[in-house]
Design a protein around this motif. Structure first.
Motif, PDB file in Angstrom:
ATOM      1  N   SER A  21     -10.142  23.496  12.752  1.00  0.00           N
ATOM      2  CA  SER A  21     -10.088  22.148  13.082  1.00  0.00           C
ATOM      3  C   SER A  21     -11.512  21.712  13.915  1.00  0.00           C
ATOM      4  O   SER A  21     -11.677  20.698  14.410  1.00  0.00           O
ATOM      5  CB  SER A  21      -8.889  21.819  14.240  1.00  0.00           C
ATOM      6  OG  SER A  21      -9.273  22.716  15.579  1.00  0.00           O
ATOM      7  N   ASP A  70      -3.213   8.479   2.988  1.00  0.00           N
ATOM      8  CA  ASP A  70      -4.479   8.801   3.715  1.00  0.00           C
ATOM      9  C   ASP A  70      -3.979   9.368   4.967  1.00  0.00           C
ATOM     10  O   ASP A  70      -2.926   9.073   5.545  1.00  0.00           O
ATOM     11  CB  ASP A  70      -5.016   7.373   3.667  1.00  0.00           C
ATOM     12  CG  ASP A  70      -5.970   7.209   2.679  1.00  0.00           C
ATOM     13  OD1 ASP A  70      -6.517   8.122   2.225  1.00  0.00           O
ATOM     14  OD2 ASP A  70      -5.897   6.086   2.191  1.00  0.00           O
ATOM     15  N   VAL A  71      -5.029  10.155   5.618  1.00  0.00           N
ATOM     16  CA  VAL A  71      -4.838  10.868   7.002  1.00  0.00           C
ATOM     17  C   VAL A  71      -4.262   9.885   7.992  1.00  0.00           C
ATOM     18  O   VAL A  71      -3.350  10.059   8.728  1.00  0.00           O
ATOM     19  CB  VAL A  71      -6.115  11.510   7.671  1.00  0.00           C
ATOM     20  CG1 VAL A  71      -5.747  12.188   8.651  1.00  0.00           C
ATOM     21  CG2 VAL A  71      -6.579  12.385   6.372  1.00  0.00           C
ATOM     22  N   SER A  72      -4.933   8.696   8.102  1.00  0.00           N
ATOM     23  CA  SER A  72      -4.334   7.801   9.330  1.00  0.00           C
ATOM     24  C   SER A  72      -3.029   6.989   8.986  1.00  0.00           C
ATOM     25  O   SER A  72      -2.349   6.822   9.861  1.00  0.00           O
ATOM     26  CB  SER A  72      -5.361   6.428   9.383  1.00  0.00           C
ATOM     27  OG  SER A  72      -5.157   5.594   8.211  1.00  0.00           O
ATOM     28  N   ILE A  73      -2.403   7.172   7.730  1.00  0.00           N
ATOM     29  CA  ILE A  73      -1.305   6.513   7.466  1.00  0.00           C
ATOM     30  C   ILE A  73      -0.559   7.826   7.416  1.00  0.00           C
ATOM     31  O   ILE A  73       1.133   7.444   8.016  1.00  0.00           O
ATOM     32  CB  ILE A  73      -1.265   6.084   5.999  1.00  0.00           C
ATOM     33  CG1 ILE A  73      -2.663   5.091   5.677  1.00  0.00           C
ATOM     34  CG2 ILE A  73      -0.168   5.350   5.565  1.00  0.00           C
ATOM     35  CD1 ILE A  73      -2.454   3.784   6.639  1.00  0.00           C
ATOM     36  N   GLN A  74      -0.783   8.993   7.251  1.00  0.00           N
ATOM     37  CA  GLN A  74       0.236  10.019   7.418  1.00  0.00           C
ATOM     38  C   GLN A  74       0.827   9.990   8.954  1.00  0.00           C
ATOM     39  O   GLN A  74       1.967  10.219   9.053  1.00  0.00           O
ATOM     40  CB  GLN A  74      -0.604  11.178   7.143  1.00  0.00           C
ATOM     41  CG  GLN A  74      -0.642  11.620   5.828  1.00  0.00           C
ATOM     42  CD  GLN A  74      -1.425  13.336   5.614  1.00  0.00           C
ATOM     43  OE1 GLN A  74      -1.508  13.869   6.586  1.00  0.00           O
ATOM     44  NE2 GLN A  74      -1.668  13.493   4.422  1.00  0.00           N
ATOM     45  N   ALA A  75      -0.295   9.951   9.595  1.00  0.00           N
ATOM     46  CA  ALA A  75       0.422   9.899  11.264  1.00  0.00           C
ATOM     47  C   ALA A  75       1.408   8.814  11.478  1.00  0.00           C
ATOM     48  O   ALA A  75       2.425   9.134  12.173  1.00  0.00           O
ATOM     49  CB  ALA A  75      -0.842   9.737  12.159  1.00  0.00           C
ATOM     50  N   GLN A  76       1.148   7.515  10.766  1.00  0.00           N
ATOM     51  CA  GLN A  76       2.155   6.382  10.984  1.00  0.00           C
ATOM     52  C   GLN A  76       3.499   6.926  10.483  1.00  0.00           C
ATOM     53  O   GLN A  76       4.627   6.552  11.185  1.00  0.00           O
ATOM     54  CB  GLN A  76       1.685   5.338  10.388  1.00  0.00           C
ATOM     55  CG  GLN A  76       0.587   4.613  10.849  1.00  0.00           C
ATOM     56  CD  GLN A  76       0.108   3.440   9.879  1.00  0.00           C
ATOM     57  OE1 GLN A  76       0.837   3.027   9.026  1.00  0.00           O
ATOM     58  NE2 GLN A  76      -1.065   2.892  10.077  1.00  0.00           N
ATOM     59  N   ASP A 133      10.521   8.919  15.264  1.00  0.00           N
ATOM     60  CA  ASP A 133      11.418   7.624  15.759  1.00  0.00           C
ATOM     61  C   ASP A 133      12.659   7.568  15.166  1.00  0.00           C
ATOM     62  O   ASP A 133      13.844   7.329  16.120  1.00  0.00           O
ATOM     63  CB  ASP A 133      10.486   6.444  15.803  1.00  0.00           C
ATOM     64  CG  ASP A 133       9.369   6.606  16.711  1.00  0.00           C
ATOM     65  OD1 ASP A 133       9.235   7.599  17.527  1.00  0.00           O
ATOM     66  OD2 ASP A 133       8.612   5.887  16.568  1.00  0.00           O
ATOM     67  N   SER A 166       0.894  -1.088   0.029  1.00  0.00           N
ATOM     68  CA  SER A 166      -0.077   0.142   0.051  1.00  0.00           C
ATOM     69  C   SER A 166       1.001   1.077  -0.043  1.00  0.00           C
ATOM     70  O   SER A 166       2.011   1.108   0.325  1.00  0.00           O
ATOM     71  CB  SER A 166      -0.937   0.094   1.359  1.00  0.00           C
ATOM     72  OG  SER A 166      -0.128   0.206   2.539  1.00  0.00           O
ATOM     73  N   LYS A 218       3.935  21.809  11.025  1.00  0.00           N
ATOM     74  CA  LYS A 218       4.318  22.084  12.602  1.00  0.00           C
ATOM     75  C   LYS A 218       4.454  20.831  13.476  1.00  0.00           C
ATOM     76  O   LYS A 218       5.177  21.181  14.384  1.00  0.00           O
ATOM     77  CB  LYS A 218       2.919  22.742  12.871  1.00  0.00           C
ATOM     78  CG  LYS A 218       2.943  23.288  14.354  1.00  0.00           C
ATOM     79  CD  LYS A 218       1.791  24.093  14.751  1.00  0.00           C
ATOM     80  CE  LYS A 218       1.960  24.668  16.127  1.00  0.00           C
ATOM     81  NZ  LYS A 218       0.663  24.715  16.906  1.00  0.00           N
ATOM     82  N   TYR A 219       3.809  19.798  13.238  1.00  0.00           N
ATOM     83  CA  TYR A 219       4.053  18.551  14.178  1.00  0.00           C
ATOM     84  C   TYR A 219       5.615  18.120  14.077  1.00  0.00           C
ATOM     85  O   TYR A 219       5.899  17.993  14.943  1.00  0.00           O
ATOM     86  CB  TYR A 219       3.078  17.708  13.676  1.00  0.00           C
ATOM     87  CG  TYR A 219       3.368  16.072  14.363  1.00  0.00           C
ATOM     88  CD1 TYR A 219       3.014  16.114  15.724  1.00  0.00           C
ATOM     89  CD2 TYR A 219       3.939  15.195  13.764  1.00  0.00           C
ATOM     90  CE1 TYR A 219       3.295  15.019  16.353  1.00  0.00           C
ATOM     91  CE2 TYR A 219       4.410  14.088  14.333  1.00  0.00           C
ATOM     92  CZ  TYR A 219       4.095  13.797  15.768  1.00  0.00           C
ATOM     93  OH  TYR A 219       4.205  12.731  16.286  1.00  0.00           O
ATOM     94  N   ASN A 226       5.201   9.644  12.572  1.00  0.00           N
ATOM     95  CA  ASN A 226       5.720   9.093  13.773  1.00  0.00           C
ATOM     96  C   ASN A 226       7.097   8.367  13.631  1.00  0.00           C
ATOM     97  O   ASN A 226       7.830   8.425  14.261  1.00  0.00           O
ATOM     98  CB  ASN A 226       4.681   8.225  14.439  1.00  0.00           C
ATOM     99  CG  ASN A 226       3.885   9.155  15.235  1.00  0.00           C
ATOM    100  OD1 ASN A 226       3.883  10.222  15.685  1.00  0.00           O
ATOM    101  ND2 ASN A 226       2.588   8.445  15.232  1.00  0.00           N
ATOM    102  N   LEU A 270       0.230  22.309   6.408  1.00  0.00           N
ATOM    103  CA  LEU A 270       1.116  22.923   7.428  1.00  0.00           C
ATOM    104  C   LEU A 270       0.966  22.346   8.732  1.00  0.00           C
ATOM    105  O   LEU A 270       1.754  22.409   9.732  1.00  0.00           O
ATOM    106  CB  LEU A 270       0.281  24.436   7.805  1.00  0.00           C
ATOM    107  CG  LEU A 270       0.350  25.394   6.476  1.00  0.00           C
ATOM    108  CD1 LEU A 270      -0.223  26.636   6.722  1.00  0.00           C
ATOM    109  CD2 LEU A 270       1.976  25.744   6.347  1.00  0.00           C
ATOM    110  N   GLY A 271      -0.189  21.631   8.661  1.00  0.00           N
ATOM    111  CA  GLY A 271      -0.205  20.651  10.041  1.00  0.00           C
ATOM    112  C   GLY A 271       0.872  19.825  10.334  1.00  0.00           C
ATOM    113  O   GLY A 271       1.544  19.575  11.454  1.00  0.00           O
TER     114      GLY A 271
END
Lengths: 337, 342
Positions: free
Chosen positions: A277, A202-208, A215, A172, A235-236, A211, A231-232
């Motif tokens: 948000s 996808d949003v849920s995958i972006q976070a993975q 790490d 994927s 910033k993160y 992170n 931008l989000g």
């Protein structure tokens, strides 16, 4: 150069080390060719006078609208584009005019992660082979150790070992980005230019992936130049952020200060353009940045932003503002504070 | 009471695959949209959100087929219409805009030509009158020099300008329903803000109903009155926008909200890790048994692996498909009904 670096250095109290990479008044122009003889009719000034230090261990976020030159900065830093003017340093060594042969050992030190990893992965190679290739090319592992090294890389990016026998298309988008990251890490780089690494996910995958990048930075002491228009995400992940407009940096500072109290009107409008948000935070008559950025082949005189700036005055049309040397620098005659 | 403008009623859509099998890509989808309302359908790739929206216009490819259900527009079932009848509705009463504006623009004709075509097709305006109306439309979508844009070809325009031109075409016949499928995904945030504001203004002026398909919760927060969250072909949660953002009930919706890096989060909170949803969206031909989200859910219980939860009422005007919000005891029958539809 040394004194210059030291001066900049004292401005950045947070960074005690010397920069790992530095751009000094760099201009990257792309010729516009016209006619049957392809004569050069002008230049697209993708990067137009950028000075930037990247410090070891930091994540420098680079934001701006499409066409502002942010990807060109990354490619210029990696010496993938020829500079028109200016100088590039990597670890206190000027590499501006290094030949490809002299660049080769440095290529292991600086790597690039793309937006679409699929485009950068050979579809006919199995993942194991894709990861082994850079190790062989740079003679980083002897043959007997390569298999173990591939396993280690897969584990590092959170992919099962069995992945090495599969082809890129079997994965994927998020997993492919993990393969792209593993390949970049295979040569043990110090600096990684991440060019929109999560924009296509996808949003849920972006976070993975965000992170994972964080790490890996902690674990391996990596330095990132993180290029993105979201931008989000910037910033993160970032320590400091540089805002680009039409080939130039207009604001540069610590991420929280820059996001909480921007100095340049462009930064303010860019932040305001980001969606809210929560529905209750909607602004009824939102001030929207009008129009689009002018053509980088013929940027406006004076401040490049004056054609869209709500606060532009006579001086802005005439005189080009310079990035002031403060910790939170802005290139504006009339900054917001 | 008159019928709502759009009613999708228990719609299931299947796709034939190359090896002759069929997979259900949208399952048992119901939603209604009243006049002047903005409904957002949110989901990741493969959730079925685009297929659902394209089915309203009957724009699905040859390999797609309707397994069950109705799509009623002003009370009329669109699925019973002939191709000829549909052509009268498409572009006139219902318009659609896509993520990629070039999907709607022909590269070999000028913008003006294509806009006049759209006008002539659906109204009595001809010749000069059509041209003036075209210029008026371009001005309404925020194009400052409409005369020169009229004579230009699509490739000479930027992405934002192309999308504006497509919106101008879409609103030419004053449609009652506008379907926008990721209309700002390919655009910069600055241009996205312009286009979203434009859509809001147009809606205020005309009372058009908007069905907006997006993966971006920020766009939802800006635009939606009602929100439908889809996962792996099913609606998992449905609520009005404020309630959803106040208190998302489905673990998937909660996950999406946590995974979204936000500018408005407090500075301190920003240093924490983003809470991501582990794993990926399952392939539609390899869906897990029971709740489709259970393989990625942090709260999975035994019942989640056994049976599919029904989309059940959870408070006023809210629906959620989760055994945690609506425990299985006492509603076993609904569960089997939901399960049979697969």
């Amino acid at each position: 150069m040394t004194t210059e670096v030291v001066n900049q250095e004292s401005a950045h109290n947070a960074h005690h080390a010397l920069p790992i990479a530095r751009l000094d008044n760099v201009r990257t122009y792309y010729p516009i060719r016209r006619g049957v003889f392809s004569r050069t009719a002008g230049y697209v000034r993708a990067v137009d006078g950028v000075t930037l230090n990247i410090y070891p261990g930091e994540t420098l976020g680079l934001v701006g609208e499409s066409g502002c030159g942010k990807s060109s900065i990354g490619r210029t830093l990696l010496r993938l584009e020829d500079v028109h003017e200016g100088r590039i340093w990597f670890e206190q060594e000027e590499i501006t005019h290094f030949s490809e042969r002299r660049m080769k050992p440095l290529r292991t030190q600086m790597q690039l992660i793309f937006q679409d990893p699929y485009a950068s992965l050979n579809p006919r190679q199995r993942v194991g082979e894709l990861l082994a290739e850079p190790l062989r090319a740079h003679r980083l592992s002897v043959n007997a150790e390569i298999a173990a090294e591939v396993d280690r890389l897969l584990e590092l990016v959170g992919l099962p070992r069995s992945s090495k026998d599969r082809f890129p298309h079997e994965f994927s988008g998020g997993q492919r980005q993990r393969i792209g990251i593993a390949r970049a890490l295979s040569v043990q780089p110090k600096l990684i230019v991440c060019d929109e690494p999560v924009s296509a996910l996808d949003v849920s995958i972006q976070a993975q992936i965000l992170n994972l990048l964080q790490d890996l930075q902690k674990e391996l002491g990596l330095t990132y130049l993180f290029i993105a228009h979201g931008l989000g995400a910037v910033k993160y992940i970032s320590t400091r952020i540089a805002v680009m407009y039409l080939g130039q940096i207009v604001e540069l500072g610590d991420k929280n200060r820059l996001f909480d109290s921007p100095r340049h009107p462009y930064t303010k409008l860019l932040l305001d353009a980001n969606p809210v948000s929560h529905p209750r935070l909607r602004v009824r008559e939102k001030v929207v940045l009008d129009g689009e950025a002018p053509n980088p082949a013929s940027p406006p005189r004076g401040c490049r932003f004056h054609t869209r700036c709500p606060y532009a005055q006579a001086k802005c049309r005439e005189q080009e503002p310079q990035l002031d040397g403060s910790i939170h620098a802005a290139a504006c005659h009339y900054p917001l504070w | 009471m008159t019928a709502p403008l759009l009613e999708i009623d228990r719609l299931s859509i299947g796709f034939k695959t190359d090896n002759g099998q069929a997979v259900t890509v949208v399952e048992d989808l119901s939603l209604t949209a009243a006049e002047g309302e903005t409904i957002c359908i949110v989901g990741e790739s493969g959730s079925g959100k685009s297929v659902a929206s394209q089915s309203i216009m009957r724009l699905l490819g040859e390999n797609a087929f309707i397994q069950q259900g109705e799509i009623r527009f002003k009370g009329d079932n669109l699925l019973n219409k002939s191709e000829k009848e549909l052509r009268r509705i498409r572009g006139k009463d219902i318009a659609i805009i896509f993520q990629e504006p070039m999907a709607a623009l022909n590269p070999v004709f000028t913008v003006g030509h294509q806009l006049r075509e759209a006008i002539k097709l659906h109204s009595k305006r001809k010749g000069r009158e059509a041209k003036e109306y075209a210029i008026d439309l371009l001005r309404r979508v925020g194009i400052s020099r409409p005369e020169s844009i009229m004579n230009g070809y699509p490739h000479t325009l930027s992405g934002g300008m192309k999308q504006r031109a497509v919106i101008a075409m879409a609103i030419a016949s004053k449609p009652q329903l506008l379907i926008a499928d990721e209309p700002t995904t390919a655009l910069d945030v600055t241009v996205q803000a312009q286009i979203l504001q434009l859509l809001k203004r147009l809606q205020e002026g005309s009372g058009t109903t908007i069905v907006l398909i997006t993966h971006d919760l920020g766009v939802v927060a800006e635009m939606a009155d009602k929100v439908v969250v889809m996962y792996a072909g099913q609606i998992v949660e449905q609520a009005d926008a404020e309630s959803l953002f106040d208190r998302p009930l489905h673990p998937y919706t909660q996950g999406l909200m946590h995974a979204m890096p936000s500018l408005q989060k407090a500075a301190g909170a920003n240093d924490e890790r983003l809470l991501s949803i582990p794993g990926t969206v399952p392939a539609l031909n390899r869906l897990p048994q029971g709740c489709r989200f259970h393989t990625r859910c942090a709260y999975t219980q035994e019942c989640c692996k056994q049976s599919t939860p029904p989309l059940a009422a959870a408070g006023e005007n809210r629906l959620v498909r989760c055994w945690l919000a609506v425990p299985p005891t006492g509603i076993e029958q609904n569960a089997t009904a939901g399960g049979n539809a697969i």
